[in-house]
Design a protein around this motif. Structure first.
Motif, PDB file in Angstrom:
ATOM      1  N   TYR A  15      45.653  64.345  42.118  1.00 44.01           N
ATOM      2  CA  TYR A  15      44.767  64.869  41.090  1.00 44.01           C
ATOM      3  C   TYR A  15      43.549  65.458  41.756  1.00 44.01           C
ATOM      4  O   TYR A  15      43.154  65.017  42.837  1.00 44.01           O
ATOM      5  CB  TYR A  15      44.304  63.762  40.133  1.00 44.01           C
ATOM      6  CG  TYR A  15      45.253  63.491  39.005  1.00 44.01           C
ATOM      7  CD1 TYR A  15      45.503  64.452  38.037  1.00 44.01           C
ATOM      8  CD2 TYR A  15      45.879  62.259  38.897  1.00 44.01           C
ATOM      9  CE1 TYR A  15      46.367  64.189  36.997  1.00 44.01           C
ATOM     10  CE2 TYR A  15      46.752  61.991  37.867  1.00 44.01           C
ATOM     11  CZ  TYR A  15      46.983  62.960  36.909  1.00 44.01           C
ATOM     12  OH  TYR A  15      47.832  62.702  35.884  1.00 44.01           O
ATOM     13  N   LEU A  45      39.346  76.394  37.740  1.00 39.99           N
ATOM     14  CA  LEU A  45      40.321  76.114  36.686  1.00 39.99           C
ATOM     15  C   LEU A  45      41.742  76.243  37.212  1.00 39.99           C
ATOM     16  O   LEU A  45      42.622  75.447  36.896  1.00 39.99           O
ATOM     17  CB  LEU A  45      40.113  77.068  35.514  1.00 39.99           C
ATOM     18  CG  LEU A  45      38.861  76.819  34.688  1.00 39.99           C
ATOM     19  CD1 LEU A  45      38.698  77.883  33.632  1.00 39.99           C
ATOM     20  CD2 LEU A  45      38.927  75.449  34.028  1.00 39.99           C
ATOM     21  N   GLN A  46      41.933  77.271  38.042  1.00 38.60           N
ATOM     22  CA  GLN A  46      43.258  77.500  38.596  1.00 38.60           C
ATOM     23  C   GLN A  46      43.659  76.328  39.484  1.00 38.60           C
ATOM     24  O   GLN A  46      44.803  75.887  39.477  1.00 38.60           O
ATOM     25  CB  GLN A  46      43.214  78.782  39.412  1.00 38.60           C
ATOM     26  CG  GLN A  46      44.548  79.419  39.608  1.00 38.60           C
ATOM     27  CD  GLN A  46      44.418  80.700  40.419  1.00 38.60           C
ATOM     28  OE1 GLN A  46      43.508  80.832  41.237  1.00 38.60           O
ATOM     29  NE2 GLN A  46      45.302  81.619  40.181  1.00 38.60           N
ATOM     30  N   ASN A  47      42.668  75.815  40.205  1.00 40.14           N
ATOM     31  CA  ASN A  47      42.939  74.726  41.136  1.00 40.14           C
ATOM     32  C   ASN A  47      43.284  73.422  40.451  1.00 40.14           C
ATOM     33  O   ASN A  47      43.781  72.500  41.089  1.00 40.14           O
ATOM     34  CB  ASN A  47      41.739  74.503  42.058  1.00 40.14           C
ATOM     35  CG  ASN A  47      41.681  75.557  43.135  1.00 40.14           C
ATOM     36  OD1 ASN A  47      42.644  76.295  43.334  1.00 40.14           O
ATOM     37  ND2 ASN A  47      40.555  75.643  43.814  1.00 40.14           N
ATOM     38  N   LEU A  48      43.003  73.354  39.132  1.00 42.46           N
ATOM     39  CA  LEU A  48      43.395  72.146  38.414  1.00 42.46           C
ATOM     40  C   LEU A  48      44.887  71.919  38.550  1.00 42.46           C
ATOM     41  O   LEU A  48      45.371  70.804  38.546  1.00 42.46           O
ATOM     42  CB  LEU A  48      43.033  72.276  36.931  1.00 42.46           C
ATOM     43  CG  LEU A  48      41.577  72.090  36.572  1.00 42.46           C
ATOM     44  CD1 LEU A  48      41.356  72.427  35.118  1.00 42.46           C
ATOM     45  CD2 LEU A  48      41.121  70.680  36.857  1.00 42.46           C
ATOM     46  N   SER A  49      45.624  73.027  38.671  1.00 37.14           N
ATOM     47  CA  SER A  49      47.073  72.875  38.753  1.00 37.14           C
ATOM     48  C   SER A  49      47.643  73.303  40.099  1.00 37.14           C
ATOM     49  O   SER A  49      48.783  73.044  40.400  1.00 37.14           O
ATOM     50  CB  SER A  49      47.739  73.672  37.631  1.00 37.14           C
ATOM     51  OG  SER A  49      47.316  75.006  37.675  1.00 37.14           O
ATOM     52  N   ASP A  98      54.289  65.692  35.737  1.00 31.65           N
ATOM     53  CA  ASP A  98      55.227  65.763  36.857  1.00 31.65           C
ATOM     54  C   ASP A  98      54.670  65.047  38.074  1.00 31.65           C
ATOM     55  O   ASP A  98      53.478  65.091  38.305  1.00 31.65           O
ATOM     56  CB  ASP A  98      55.417  67.232  37.247  1.00 31.65           C
ATOM     57  CG  ASP A  98      56.661  67.799  36.631  1.00 31.65           C
ATOM     58  OD1 ASP A  98      57.216  67.140  35.743  1.00 31.65           O
ATOM     59  OD2 ASP A  98      57.064  68.887  37.038  1.00 31.65           O
ATOM     60  N   THR A 100      53.852  64.867  42.057  1.00 27.41           N
ATOM     61  CA  THR A 100      53.607  65.912  43.044  1.00 27.41           C
ATOM     62  C   THR A 100      54.760  65.953  44.041  1.00 27.41           C
ATOM     63  O   THR A 100      55.223  67.020  44.423  1.00 27.41           O
ATOM     64  CB  THR A 100      52.275  65.657  43.776  1.00 27.41           C
ATOM     65  OG1 THR A 100      51.271  65.432  42.795  1.00 27.41           O
ATOM     66  CG2 THR A 100      51.883  66.843  44.623  1.00 27.41           C
TER      67      THR A 100
ATOM     68  N   GLN B 197      44.539  75.930  29.889  1.00 26.59           N
ATOM     69  CA  GLN B 197      43.862  75.861  31.187  1.00 26.59           C
ATOM     70  C   GLN B 197      42.577  76.694  31.199  1.00 26.59           C
ATOM     71  O   GLN B 197      41.568  76.270  31.743  1.00 26.59           O
ATOM     72  CB  GLN B 197      44.807  76.326  32.293  1.00 26.59           C
ATOM     73  CG  GLN B 197      44.241  76.069  33.675  1.00 26.59           C
ATOM     74  CD  GLN B 197      45.331  76.076  34.735  1.00 26.59           C
ATOM     75  OE1 GLN B 197      46.464  76.468  34.480  1.00 26.59           O
ATOM     76  NE2 GLN B 197      44.992  75.617  35.920  1.00 26.59           N
ATOM     77  N   TYR B 198      42.651  77.869  30.579  1.00 25.51           N
ATOM     78  CA  TYR B 198      41.473  78.734  30.565  1.00 25.51           C
ATOM     79  C   TYR B 198      40.969  78.861  29.139  1.00 25.51           C
ATOM     80  O   TYR B 198      41.515  79.617  28.348  1.00 25.51           O
ATOM     81  CB  TYR B 198      41.822  80.112  31.118  1.00 25.51           C
ATOM     82  CG  TYR B 198      42.479  80.068  32.465  1.00 25.51           C
ATOM     83  CD1 TYR B 198      41.727  79.788  33.599  1.00 25.51           C
ATOM     84  CD2 TYR B 198      43.839  80.259  32.605  1.00 25.51           C
ATOM     85  CE1 TYR B 198      42.328  79.716  34.838  1.00 25.51           C
ATOM     86  CE2 TYR B 198      44.448  80.191  33.842  1.00 25.51           C
ATOM     87  CZ  TYR B 198      43.696  79.917  34.956  1.00 25.51           C
ATOM     88  OH  TYR B 198      44.288  79.835  36.183  1.00 25.51           O
ATOM     89  N   VAL B 287      51.965  71.369  33.802  1.00 26.74           N
ATOM     90  CA  VAL B 287      50.576  71.004  34.077  1.00 26.74           C
ATOM     91  C   VAL B 287      49.770  70.756  32.805  1.00 26.74           C
ATOM     92  O   VAL B 287      48.617  70.352  32.872  1.00 26.74           O
ATOM     93  CB  VAL B 287      49.849  72.067  34.937  1.00 26.74           C
ATOM     94  CG1 VAL B 287      50.579  72.277  36.240  1.00 26.74           C
ATOM     95  CG2 VAL B 287      49.681  73.372  34.191  1.00 26.74           C
ATOM     96  N   VAL B 291      45.831  69.337  32.731  1.00 27.68           N
ATOM     97  CA  VAL B 291      44.650  70.183  32.541  1.00 27.68           C
ATOM     98  C   VAL B 291      44.061  70.066  31.139  1.00 27.68           C
ATOM     99  O   VAL B 291      42.959  70.524  30.892  1.00 27.68           O
ATOM    100  CB  VAL B 291      44.957  71.676  32.823  1.00 27.68           C
ATOM    101  CG1 VAL B 291      45.393  71.875  34.249  1.00 27.68           C
ATOM    102  CG2 VAL B 291      45.989  72.220  31.860  1.00 27.68           C
TER     103      VAL B 291
END
Lengths: 421, 292
Positions: A15, A45-49, A98, A100, B197-198, B287, B291
């Protein structure tokens, strides 16, 4: 021949935690940061996933290489402190999130109760919510039709089944919700702490129902802090500490290892240290708490190490205890309890705050603490704010066999008895 | 995919034959249609809930489904006449209303669908079911409002009975409705998976629907663009609502023949949006719980 229901192989889950933001030093830098904000936000935000190799500093492993098997018909308890990764494990097993890495093989129909009454809508009637909640949990309409009367019967809210759920008391809502869950007929049932709700009578009823489930040859995975319930229900236990399986075995062994583990040191995440003072050459290198059980009660020790590059004639230590939701329980300033460090010269020293028999004064449960160091009436130096937690073990405050617990009885076991005039 | 190990011996074929393998999913995924079908009752109850709850504790109830397009019609009647947008061959009020019926459905359902995952994040983190059910729910439940809004159309037909004749094109209406639902679902899938997410999407959608409203031929017939080049016209017909709007008017008001060119291109692009949306959704699905 072994007959497995669940095989968990090398499960890990990463996480991202919010990393500290770089502070801008100049006005120009601040403006630049503002301009770049959309780009940084987008990346955040992108790095959250997404996980890239390079920036591993704000990543935590909620689970690391967890491996275990559960046999068909077995009831297994998963125990561990808060943050040990139990809920994450259950979420992976119930397909909510899921892993990792790693894999899980599950044989049979699986149902999970991470919460009772998921998706209950206050504006719908009890009847409608039974159907809604039931289908969310994976039942078919025809299946609910068949079991409807039994469900309502078990819940004990038959009279209000056509009343909007928002008019229900919270107890009634929980009863109805649990009743729906109780009539799921999975091969494998995953339960997370749902028993922490409802009154004692209903809790007993739930435990009984779960016992039935376990005895009927189904596989049960159960997470709870309630060791009595765990002992009662499960044959085997798995202990998680910081995302790793540290111990597996018969339930009695696991419970005793877990209870001993509770009393050991809880060291505050070392990555935070050293905590440096602004404008002074002094820092805190470590902070930890431990609870020591004595014949009388339990003592709290808070240990911290200070390192200084200059001489201080006097320092004050301030201590704060809060409930985990932030309510202040006691804030003790240096002058109130004579918490002074005198003539602290260059070098390192370790100090300990001691609170004897703390469980006589505070209910069993989890608390967070803060330690602040200052120069009396001059400067604030170090703020170790809400970094650590400790768990106070149960104490029979009134001597009649009931532990005073924060979840049930409040925070302070005040002295009380009944006298007759 | 790893084979289940040999220790999983089948003793009871009926019950224990179901084997689930949970592994990290990478890259593009295909929507599990079989699973979605197994959860059809859930979709049914979600839709039922939406419909039941929609106008609860309101005085006017389902009348709201009519009030919105009717008032829009009255306001746009002024604006359209001021801007000389009205077509000459047909009374303007029914023209506007027929345009507003699919638009109201489309904008509302895309809006709600985009927000749907965010509003259900509580459920997302607590229980597993095919997530696709969530954005599809409003697309279906909004059809109720859509159906109700036809009642006003009947009144308009009676009032303007001497100027409007119902023709056989009306038989194509179901086709248009299906197309409209596919287009709205496709957009809903894209936006909902992005929005969780956004959260910018939420603001972007309000603004996007506003712009789309003016781009969509609601206040004006598409013939206003007759003087534009073929490239523009092709791009314009890629937007599914272009064909749908013109189609609705051909169906219900008998203005000209069915715009098959527009509809064909619109159908192709709707299906593309829907299928790509489903793929994007399935890719992002894993995800959502992390998120949300």
């Amino acid at each position: 021949m072994t007959n497995l229901a669940v095989r968990v192989e090398n499960i890990s889950k990463k996480y991202r935690i919010g990393a500290k933001e770089a502070k801008s030093e100049t006005f120009v830098e601040a403006i630049m940061k503002l301009v770049k904000a959309p780009m940084t936000n987008f990346r955040k935000l992108q790095n959250l996933s997404n996980f890239r190799q390079e920036d591993e500093d704000d990543v935590i492993w909620a689970l690391k290489d967890v491996t275990f098997d559960v046999k068909m018909g077995e009831s297994v308890a998963i125990v561990g402190n808060n943050g040990a990764g139990k809920s994450t494990l259950l979420k992976i097993l119930s397909k909510i999130t899921d892993p990792t890495t790693g894999s899980v093989i599950i044989k049979g129909k699986i149902s999970s109760l991470l919460e009772v009454g998921t998706g209950f809508h206050p504006d719908l009637t009890g009847r409608e919510n039974v159907y809604l909640n039931g289908t969310i949990l994976g039942m078919k309409k025809t299946e609910i039709d068949r079991k409807f009367d039994e469900i309502v019967d078990f819940s004990g809210v038959a009279k209000f089944v056509d009343t909007q759920v928002k008019r229900y008391s919270s107890g009634m809502r929980v009863r109805l919700a649990f009743a729906v869950a109780a009539f799921l007929e999975p091969d494998i049932l995953i339960i997370d702490e749902v028993l922490a709700v409802g009154d004692l009578d209903f809790q007993r009823k739930c435990l009984g129902k779960m016992d039935d489930v376990a005895k009927s040859g189904r596989t049960v995975l159960f997470v709870s802090h309630n060791m009595a319930a765990v002992r009662n229900l499960c044959q085997r236990g798995i202990m998680l500490v910081n995302g790793k399986v540290t111990f597996t075995g018969g339930i009695e062994e696991v419970v005793s290892v877990y209870e001993n583990n509770l009393n050991s040191n809880t060291i505050v995440n070392p990555d935070i240290f050293p905590l440096k003072a602004k404008g002074f050459a002094i820092q805190m290198n470590s902070l930890s708490s431990r609870i020591e059980n004595t014949s009388d009660g339990a003592d709290l020790y808070i240990e911290f190490e200070l390192e200084s590059g200059e001489n201080f004639s006097i320092l004050g230590v301030n201590f704060l205890i809060q409930t985990t939701d932030g309510q202040i329980i006691s804030k003790i300033l240096f002058k109130m309890a004579d918490l002074y460090i005198k003539d602290f010269n260059t070098g390192k020293k370790t100090f300990t705050l001691v609170s004897k028999n703390i469980n006589h004064f505070l209910a069993a449960g989890e608390y967070m603490y803060s330690v602040y160091i200052n120069i009396p009436r001059a400067a604030k130096l170090i703020y170790a704010h809400q970094l650590g937690r400790f768990e106070i073990p149960g104490y029979d405050s009134y001597g009649f066999g009931t532990f005073f617990e924060s979840a049930k009885h409040g925070i302070v076991p005040i002295p009380l008895k009944l006298e007759e005039a | 995919m790893a084979m289940p190990s040999s220790e999983f011996t089948d003793t009871d074929t009926e019950h224990h034959s179901l084997i689930t393998i949970i592994k990290p999913k990478k890259g593009w995924q295909v929507v599990d249609i079989k699973e979605l079908f197994r959860y059809r009752d859930l979709l049914l109850f979600f839709v039922y809930r939406d419909i039941k709850v929609l106008y609860k504790q309101t005085v006017l109830g389902f009348a709201w489904a009519i009030i919105n397009p009717v008032f829009n019609m009255l306001v746009f009647n002024f604006i359209g006449k001021m801007g000389r947008l009205a077509p000459g061959n047909v009374p303007y009020l029914p023209f506007l209303y027929v345009g507003l019926i699919p638009w109201t459905y489309f904008s509302n359902s895309v809006n709600m669908s985009s927000q749907s995952l965010i509003t259900s994040s509580q459920i997302l983190t607590k229980v597993y079911f095919p997530r696709l059910v969530i954005p599809l729910t409003p697309v279906i439940s909004k059809l109720v409002d859509f159906a109700i809004s036809f009642s006003v159309l009947i009144v308009l037909f009676i009032v303007y009975s001497n100027q409007i004749t119902i023709n056989l094109n009306i038989l194509f209406l179901p086709l248009l409705i299906v197309l409209m639902v596919i287009a709205a679902s496709g957009m809903g899938l894209w936006f909902s998976a992005m929005a969780i997410q956004y959260r910018d999407i939420k603001y972007a959608i309000t603004f996007l629907t506003q712009i789309l409203f003016f781009l969509t031929p609601i206040m004006y017939p598409i013939s206003k663009f007759d003087s534009f080049g073929p490239v523009f016209k092709f791009c314009y017909s890629l937007y599914p609502m272009t064909g749908i709007e013109e189609g609705f008017r051909a169906c219900l008001l008998g203005i000209g023949p069915m715009p098959w060119n527009l509809l064909l291109i619109g159908t192709a692009s709707s299906i593309f949006i829907f299928v790509s949306g489903a793929f994007y959704f399935a890719r992002m699905e894993k995800v959502f719980a992390d998120v949300a």
